[in-house]
Scaffold this motif. Sequence first.
Motif, PDB file in Angstrom:
ATOM      1  N   ASN A 203     -31.723  82.206  94.851  1.00 21.90           N
ATOM      2  CA  ASN A 203     -30.656  81.400  94.258  1.00 21.90           C
ATOM      3  C   ASN A 203     -31.203  80.501  93.157  1.00 21.90           C
ATOM      4  OD1 ASN A 203     -28.818  82.447  96.168  1.00 21.90           O
ATOM      5  ND2 ASN A 203     -29.372  80.867  97.639  1.00 21.90           N
ATOM      6  N   THR A 204     -31.197  80.974  91.950  1.00 27.34           N
ATOM      7  CA  THR A 204     -31.664  80.172  90.830  1.00 27.34           C
ATOM      8  C   THR A 204     -30.669  79.059  90.545  1.00 27.34           C
ATOM      9  OG1 THR A 204     -30.516  81.503  89.172  1.00 27.34           O
ATOM     10  CG2 THR A 204     -32.728  82.234  89.843  1.00 27.34           C
ATOM     11  N   PRO A 205     -31.100  77.990  89.890  1.00 27.79           N
ATOM     12  CA  PRO A 205     -30.156  76.918  89.535  1.00 27.79           C
ATOM     13  C   PRO A 205     -28.984  77.440  88.706  1.00 27.79           C
ATOM     14  CG  PRO A 205     -32.408  76.177  89.215  1.00 27.79           C
ATOM     15  CD  PRO A 205     -32.491  77.643  89.522  1.00 27.79           C
ATOM     16  N   GLU A 206     -29.253  78.428  87.863  1.00 26.94           N
ATOM     17  CA  GLU A 206     -28.196  78.984  87.017  1.00 26.94           C
ATOM     18  C   GLU A 206     -27.131  79.688  87.867  1.00 26.94           C
ATOM     19  OE1 GLU A 206     -31.746  78.102  84.843  1.00 26.94           O
ATOM     20  OE2 GLU A 206     -31.480  79.470  86.555  1.00 26.94           O
ATOM     21  N   MET A 207     -27.566  80.513  88.812  1.00 27.34           N
ATOM     22  CA  MET A 207     -26.622  81.220  89.685  1.00 27.34           C
ATOM     23  C   MET A 207     -25.806  80.241  90.521  1.00 27.34           C
ATOM     24  SD  MET A 207     -29.181  84.263  90.948  1.00 27.34           S
ATOM     25  CE  MET A 207     -28.138  84.683  92.334  1.00 27.34           C
ATOM     26  N   VAL A 208     -26.472  79.249  91.071  1.00 27.58           N
ATOM     27  CA  VAL A 208     -25.798  78.296  91.946  1.00 27.58           C
ATOM     28  C   VAL A 208     -24.843  77.411  91.142  1.00 27.58           C
ATOM     29  CG1 VAL A 208     -26.146  76.382  93.551  1.00 27.58           C
ATOM     30  CG2 VAL A 208     -27.681  78.357  93.609  1.00 27.58           C
ATOM     31  N   ALA A 209     -25.253  77.008  89.945  1.00 25.97           N
ATOM     32  CA  ALA A 209     -24.364  76.212  89.098  1.00 25.97           C
ATOM     33  C   ALA A 209     -23.107  77.003  88.745  1.00 25.97           C
ATOM     34  CB  ALA A 209     -25.102  75.778  87.834  1.00 25.97           C
ATOM     35  N   ASP A 210     -23.271  78.280  88.397  1.00 29.35           N
ATOM     36  CA  ASP A 210     -22.116  79.105  88.055  1.00 29.35           C
ATOM     37  C   ASP A 210     -21.173  79.252  89.253  1.00 29.35           C
ATOM     38  OD1 ASP A 210     -22.977  79.444  85.477  1.00 29.35           O
ATOM     39  OD2 ASP A 210     -23.873  81.423  85.795  1.00 29.35           O
ATOM     40  N   LEU A 211     -21.745  79.443  90.463  1.00 27.78           N
ATOM     41  CA  LEU A 211     -20.905  79.568  91.650  1.00 27.78           C
ATOM     42  C   LEU A 211     -20.181  78.258  91.942  1.00 27.78           C
ATOM     43  CD1 LEU A 211     -20.146  81.567  93.974  1.00 27.78           C
ATOM     44  CD2 LEU A 211     -21.853  80.362  95.360  1.00 27.78           C
ATOM     45  N   ASN A 212     -20.867  77.126  91.762  1.00 31.56           N
ATOM     46  CA  ASN A 212     -20.232  75.830  91.965  1.00 31.56           C
ATOM     47  C   ASN A 212     -19.083  75.622  90.990  1.00 31.56           C
ATOM     48  OD1 ASN A 212     -21.734  73.308  93.704  1.00 31.56           O
ATOM     49  ND2 ASN A 212     -22.847  75.235  93.575  1.00 31.56           N
ATOM     50  N   ILE A 213     -19.277  76.001  89.747  1.00 33.95           N
ATOM     51  CA  ILE A 213     -18.242  75.803  88.731  1.00 33.95           C
ATOM     52  C   ILE A 213     -17.019  76.661  89.032  1.00 33.95           C
ATOM     53  CG2 ILE A 213     -17.651  76.198  86.316  1.00 33.95           C
ATOM     54  CD1 ILE A 213     -20.579  75.400  85.645  1.00 33.95           C
ATOM     55  N   ARG A 214     -17.244  77.974  89.270  1.00 38.36           N
ATOM     56  CA  ARG A 214     -16.092  78.857  89.492  1.00 38.36           C
ATOM     57  C   ARG A 214     -15.329  78.460  90.758  1.00 38.36           C
ATOM     58  NH1 ARG A 214     -17.961  84.454  89.004  1.00 38.36           N
ATOM     59  NH2 ARG A 214     -15.847  85.071  89.607  1.00 38.36           N
ATOM     60  N   THR A 215     -16.063  77.993  91.781  1.00 33.37           N
ATOM     61  CA  THR A 215     -15.413  77.575  93.021  1.00 33.37           C
ATOM     62  C   THR A 215     -14.627  76.286  92.830  1.00 33.37           C
ATOM     63  OG1 THR A 215     -17.222  78.604  94.282  1.00 33.37           O
ATOM     64  CG2 THR A 215     -15.815  77.037  95.451  1.00 33.37           C
ATOM     65  N   ASP A 225      -6.156  66.879  93.337  1.00 37.57           N
ATOM     66  CA  ASP A 225      -6.725  65.637  93.863  1.00 37.57           C
ATOM     67  C   ASP A 225      -7.886  65.867  94.825  1.00 37.57           C
ATOM     68  OD1 ASP A 225      -5.168  66.747  95.851  1.00 37.57           O
ATOM     69  OD2 ASP A 225      -4.400  64.822  96.589  1.00 37.57           O
ATOM     70  N   ALA A 226      -8.345  67.100  94.940  1.00 36.84           N
ATOM     71  CA  ALA A 226      -9.455  67.402  95.859  1.00 36.84           C
ATOM     72  C   ALA A 226     -10.729  66.697  95.424  1.00 36.84           C
ATOM     73  CB  ALA A 226      -9.684  68.907  95.903  1.00 36.84           C
ATOM     74  N   LYS A 227     -11.545  66.331  96.412  1.00 35.38           N
ATOM     75  CA  LYS A 227     -12.886  65.812  96.153  1.00 35.38           C
ATOM     76  C   LYS A 227     -13.885  66.922  96.483  1.00 35.38           C
ATOM     77  CE  LYS A 227     -11.987  60.892  96.897  1.00 35.38           C
ATOM     78  NZ  LYS A 227     -12.417  59.669  97.636  1.00 35.38           N
ATOM     79  N   LEU A 256     -15.648  68.009  87.440  1.00 33.07           N
ATOM     80  CA  LEU A 256     -15.029  68.695  88.577  1.00 33.07           C
ATOM     81  C   LEU A 256     -15.483  68.115  89.906  1.00 33.07           C
ATOM     82  CD1 LEU A 256     -15.435  72.411  87.398  1.00 33.07           C
ATOM     83  CD2 LEU A 256     -13.255  71.191  87.645  1.00 33.07           C
ATOM     84  N   PHE A 257     -16.616  67.409  89.895  1.00 35.52           N
ATOM     85  CA  PHE A 257     -17.282  67.027  91.138  1.00 35.52           C
ATOM     86  C   PHE A 257     -17.215  65.525  91.388  1.00 35.52           C
ATOM     87  CE2 PHE A 257     -19.068  70.966  89.626  1.00 35.52           C
ATOM     88  CZ  PHE A 257     -19.041  71.761  90.758  1.00 35.52           C
ATOM     89  N   ASP A 258     -16.900  65.185  92.622  1.00 32.56           N
ATOM     90  CA  ASP A 258     -16.876  63.790  93.051  1.00 32.56           C
ATOM     91  C   ASP A 258     -18.276  63.297  93.380  1.00 32.56           C
ATOM     92  OD1 ASP A 258     -15.363  61.372  94.299  1.00 32.56           O
ATOM     93  OD2 ASP A 258     -16.708  62.046  95.897  1.00 32.56           O
ATOM     94  N   ASN A 259     -19.101  64.164  93.965  1.00 35.02           N
ATOM     95  CA  ASN A 259     -20.441  63.767  94.371  1.00 35.02           C
ATOM     96  C   ASN A 259     -21.369  64.965  94.403  1.00 35.02           C
ATOM     97  OD1 ASN A 259     -20.667  64.815  97.376  1.00 35.02           O
ATOM     98  ND2 ASN A 259     -18.640  63.884  97.189  1.00 35.02           N
ATOM     99  N   MET A 260     -22.663  64.690  94.396  1.00 31.79           N
ATOM    100  CA  MET A 260     -23.705  65.693  94.570  1.00 31.79           C
ATOM    101  C   MET A 260     -24.446  65.387  95.865  1.00 31.79           C
ATOM    102  SD  MET A 260     -23.511  67.803  92.071  1.00 31.79           S
ATOM    103  CE  MET A 260     -22.422  67.815  90.641  1.00 31.79           C
ATOM    104  N   THR A 261     -24.648  66.417  96.691  1.00 33.36           N
ATOM    105  CA  THR A 261     -25.236  66.175  98.013  1.00 33.36           C
ATOM    106  C   THR A 261     -26.666  66.704  98.083  1.00 33.36           C
ATOM    107  OG1 THR A 261     -24.355  68.238  98.912  1.00 33.36           O
ATOM    108  CG2 THR A 261     -22.989  66.288  99.123  1.00 33.36           C
ATOM    109  N   TYR A 262     -27.423  66.072  98.945  1.00 34.83           N
ATOM    110  CA  TYR A 262     -28.805  66.476  99.204  1.00 34.83           C
ATOM    111  C   TYR A 262     -29.067  66.354 100.696  1.00 34.83           C
ATOM    112  CZ  TYR A 262     -29.714  61.490  99.712  1.00 34.83           C
ATOM    113  OH  TYR A 262     -29.679  60.192 100.159  1.00 34.83           O
TER     114      TYR A 262
END
Length: 517
Positions: A203-215, A225-227, A256-262
């Motif tokens: 899972n490269t950052p590019e693949m994961v970023a694209d999946l996050n965006i499309r989702t 109003d989703a978070k 698109l994003f309310d927060n980033m999780t770790y």
Amino acid sequence: MKNKIIFFQSFPDIRKLLLICLLSIFCWAISPSFVYAQRIDTSANRVKTDFNIPFKRIGSIKPRTTHEIKSSNWILGCETLDRDMADYEQYKEYIAPLGIKRLRMQAGWAKTEKVKGKYEWAWLDKIIDDAVKRSFQPWLETSYGNTIYPNGGGVNLSAGVPQSPEALAAWDKWVEALVKRYKDKVKDWEVWNEPNFGDNTINTPEMVADLNIRTAQIIKRIQPDAKISGLSMGHIDLQYADAFFKILHDKGKMSLFDNMTYHDYVYNPDANNGHVAELRRVLDTYAPDVKLRQGENGCPSTGGFGRGALGDYAWSELTQAKWNTRRMLANLGHDIECSILGIIDINYPAVNSPISKLNVKGIIESDSTKRAIRPKMAYYAMQHVTSVFDHSLRRIKQVHPTYNPNAVAAKGEVKYNKSTDRSLAVYGYSHQTTGKQLFSIWVDEYIPTDSNQTRDISFTFINGNFDQPVYVDILTGGVYEIPANQWSKDGSKYTFKNIPVYDAPVLIADKSLLSIR
């Protein structure tokens, strides 16, 4: 009487019916809603340790349920239901007494769509409907993948994300169907769990970023109003995070994003504060208004290789309770939302998983049958945290150590002096209305130990605000009177002498801020 006996014996079916009725009553009596509630010890002395405080005990923290707390910083991990590693029915009665409203869960594409184009929602409907009925707030994750599609992504930790055009089209349909079904019940979403887990190079950052965006785009189209939580990083990798954030920023999709999780499992729960601050600085480069959320973390209650993160250490229920409460209060002290994994021990060996033994990070003991056996010490300690630290408190953002007990503090600032050069965590809070204060304190320089040996440390707080200060031990919930000869007030300067401090949180708090029994 003889005729009655003969009559009864001549009708064996009646006896069977009576036996069935008796068994039904018995089964009702031992049903989950009956038994599990009985297994929660509600006594004032339910947490027993060798913690010896030379103060007069005047009560204990009264736990408060989900319905008694408007909002808080806490999220409870109810993960792996999508892979049948835990059973929601076993622990649902334990959640409300814990005082936490938000629940982290995976939706489970593979469990729901076993035949292409056909969704079987019954299992997830049952969980979501029950959680909402109980006034809980599901935080629902759209992952993992689905192997019925070519290159459809894996279904477990270290799994690759969907890649083929067919799989991605099916993923889009899954996300759309999921959000449409639950948009009136779920407001908080997450995309993919730990894409950089372990040594995963798929899972490269590019693949994961694209999946996050499309989702995220699908979710927002259906539920504006989703978070949405992005990234969900398995361990803090600053280079990976920077690449991920940059893609979102360059494509204009960060909003698109309310927060980033770790998720960052470390042996000393306070050891990663600097690392998290570095992650915050990386995110600030691209999106200073997007929050950080500690989306998953916890500590085992016993040690042993194969039990998952942190397994190779001699943990105990005591050190687990110390770890969890320190992590919760350190996150609160840095304005970071905190999710604890998890409500119950997870049966990873039941599936093909990188974790080969029961993952004992749960705050309820379980076994290979997934039954709820009893709350652990951490469960009760966390009840004390949620009871005290709710929406009524405001963090004092400027709490600074000083070597000068006569220093001057600016308005809105608190300075404190301590009679030791040992490293301590000290965070301050004030009541939203009254302004009365509370300070959480613990030794933060090492991994939690099985010793409850305290050190007597004196403190001076400049710009303090107390009427009746008391001492609280978070693990046991004990509330103690601070003797009159061990504290004094000079204007807004408060001095506390010989306060017992150790490697679990204690509080110096105004009594008015506590719910005491």
